[in-house]
Design a protein around this motif. Structure first.
Motif, PDB file in Angstrom:
ATOM      1  N   ASP A 206      20.756 -22.710   0.862  1.00 19.75           N
ATOM      2  CA  ASP A 206      20.110 -21.424   0.612  1.00 19.75           C
ATOM      3  C   ASP A 206      20.076 -20.598   1.897  1.00 19.75           C
ATOM      4  O   ASP A 206      20.637 -20.999   2.928  1.00 19.75           O
ATOM      5  CB  ASP A 206      18.699 -21.626   0.031  1.00 19.75           C
ATOM      6  CG  ASP A 206      17.769 -22.360   0.997  1.00 19.75           C
ATOM      7  OD1 ASP A 206      18.095 -22.477   2.192  1.00 19.75           O
ATOM      8  OD2 ASP A 206      16.699 -22.820   0.544  1.00 19.75           O
ATOM      9  N   ASP A 207      19.420 -19.440   1.843  1.00 18.34           N
ATOM     10  CA  ASP A 207      19.410 -18.549   3.009  1.00 18.34           C
ATOM     11  C   ASP A 207      18.639 -19.108   4.191  1.00 18.34           C
ATOM     12  O   ASP A 207      18.706 -18.578   5.303  1.00 18.34           O
ATOM     13  CB  ASP A 207      18.848 -17.171   2.618  1.00 18.34           C
ATOM     14  CG  ASP A 207      17.480 -17.274   1.946  1.00 18.34           C
ATOM     15  OD1 ASP A 207      16.923 -18.403   1.884  1.00 18.34           O
ATOM     16  OD2 ASP A 207      16.973 -16.246   1.500  1.00 18.34           O
ATOM     17  N   LYS A 208      17.919 -20.204   3.977  1.00 15.88           N
ATOM     18  CA  LYS A 208      17.200 -20.858   5.073  1.00 15.88           C
ATOM     19  C   LYS A 208      17.934 -22.109   5.566  1.00 15.88           C
ATOM     20  O   LYS A 208      17.404 -22.847   6.395  1.00 15.88           O
ATOM     21  CB  LYS A 208      15.785 -21.230   4.620  1.00 15.88           C
ATOM     22  CG  LYS A 208      14.906 -20.025   4.294  1.00 15.88           C
ATOM     23  CD  LYS A 208      13.505 -20.456   3.900  1.00 15.88           C
ATOM     24  CE  LYS A 208      12.629 -19.253   3.572  1.00 15.88           C
ATOM     25  NZ  LYS A 208      11.251 -19.665   3.171  1.00 15.88           N
TER      26      LYS A 208
END
Length: 323
Positions: A206-208
């Motif tokens: 994911d974006d993290k």
């Protein structure tokens, strides 16, 4: 010898019913063992402990976010011995089949198993376990093919079988799908499955930067892989069929990210032995945890269901002899 006339699910149900009649087996319905942890009995020595198993209502095709939101926890009891039948229990914690608590309780064993089964950090899968895709397709009318099952040398489909050709199966079973439907099961090649998993991975970041599991989606299972496998079936049977296939009345793929074990090299000796490889099963040294299944054997004779049954018999005999 046991023959299941209605598929593996009915065979498992039969085994379960048979075991429960003994009064010594408890089966948890609609639950999975989500985690395990060491539990020390009050007032006992630190060396006296058992494995406490914790269950929940989740399942293996849930997204990571759904698993994190699942807070229902059931204590399933404490046990002296734990037998793991699924190699995916050793996957990292982002995977829904990962058994939580293994890494914190047995970190060296986790490293040993992942090295032995060749865990690939990039693909995020065990490279010693091959993937496959299967396709269930139903045609409105019988195709009148001159065979009930066949192996092929095609790069996409390696095996095809008419559903009613199973031992003792009845053509009436196919009527459950459609009044006159004829059902076929197609099995892909490993190379085709690998290509599909490269295009549509089983996990993503994911974006993290956190790894997230990607469940099978209906749009995907009825999309590209299914269309490609069907096209191959139509082409391979074109000159053998007495009827045109027409538009299928039902079609659905199944992704098997870990279908069967491949041959692998014998495990190299380690300076510190944390897992003992016995004949047909693994034993975690000093932990009362055992691993059984076809994947524990490195040779080619492990690639059939009998290997898993033999593994279960082997650990059962070992535990019986230790009493």
């Amino acid at each position: 010898v046991a023959v299941s006339t209605e598929g593996m699910a009915s065979f498992c149900a039969w085994l379960q019913a048979r075991a429960m009649k003994s009064g010594r087996v408890k089966v948890e319905q609609m639950r999975r063992v989500a985690s395990m942890r060491k539990k020390h009995a009050t007032g006992t020595a630190p060396s006296t402990w058992a494995w406490e198993l914790v269950g929940d209502r989740a399942h293996h095709e849930m997204a990571t976010e759904q698993l994190e939101d699942s807070t229902n926890e059931d204590i399933l009891g404490c046990y002296d011995v734990v037998i793991l039948t699924e190699h995916m229990a050793w996957l990292p914690e982002w995977h829904p089949c990962s058994l939580q608590g293994l890494h914190s309780s047995c970190p060296k064993a986790v490293t040993w198993v992942r090295e032995t089964l060749r865990y690939d950090d990039k693909a995020r899968r065990f490279k010693s376990i091959a993937p496959l895709f299967t396709l269930m397709v139903a045609f409105e009318n019988a195709l009148e093919l001159p065979f009930a099952a066949a192996c092929t040398k095609d790069p996409v489909v390696q095996f095809m079988a008419r559903q009613s050709s199973r031992p003792f199966a009845s053509p009436k079973e196919e009527m459950k799908v459609h009044r006159r439907a004829e059902c076929w099961v197609l099995v892909s090649t490993v190379d085709f499955a690998e290509t599909c998993l490269q295009d549509e991975t089983m996990s993503k970041k994911d974006d993290k930067g956190r790894v997230r599991y990607r469940p099978q989606e209906e749009s995907y299972l009825r999309g590209t892989p299914a269309d490609q496998m069907l096209a191959v079936f139509v082409k391979l049977t074109e000159k053998l069929r007495k009827r045109d296939c027409g538009k299928p009345v039902y079609m659905r793929c199944q992704r098997w990210g870990a279908a069967f074990p491949l041959c692998r090299e014998e495990t190299k000796a380690r300076s510190e032995s944390v897992v003992t490889e016995r004949d047909g099963f693994w034993e975690l040294v000093g932990e009362n945890v055992f691993c059984i299944g076809d994947y524990v054997r490195p040779s080619s004779d492990a690639r059939h269901v009998e290997a898993a049954v033999q593994s279960a018999h082997a650990v059962s005999k070992h535990l019986h002899d230790q009493k």
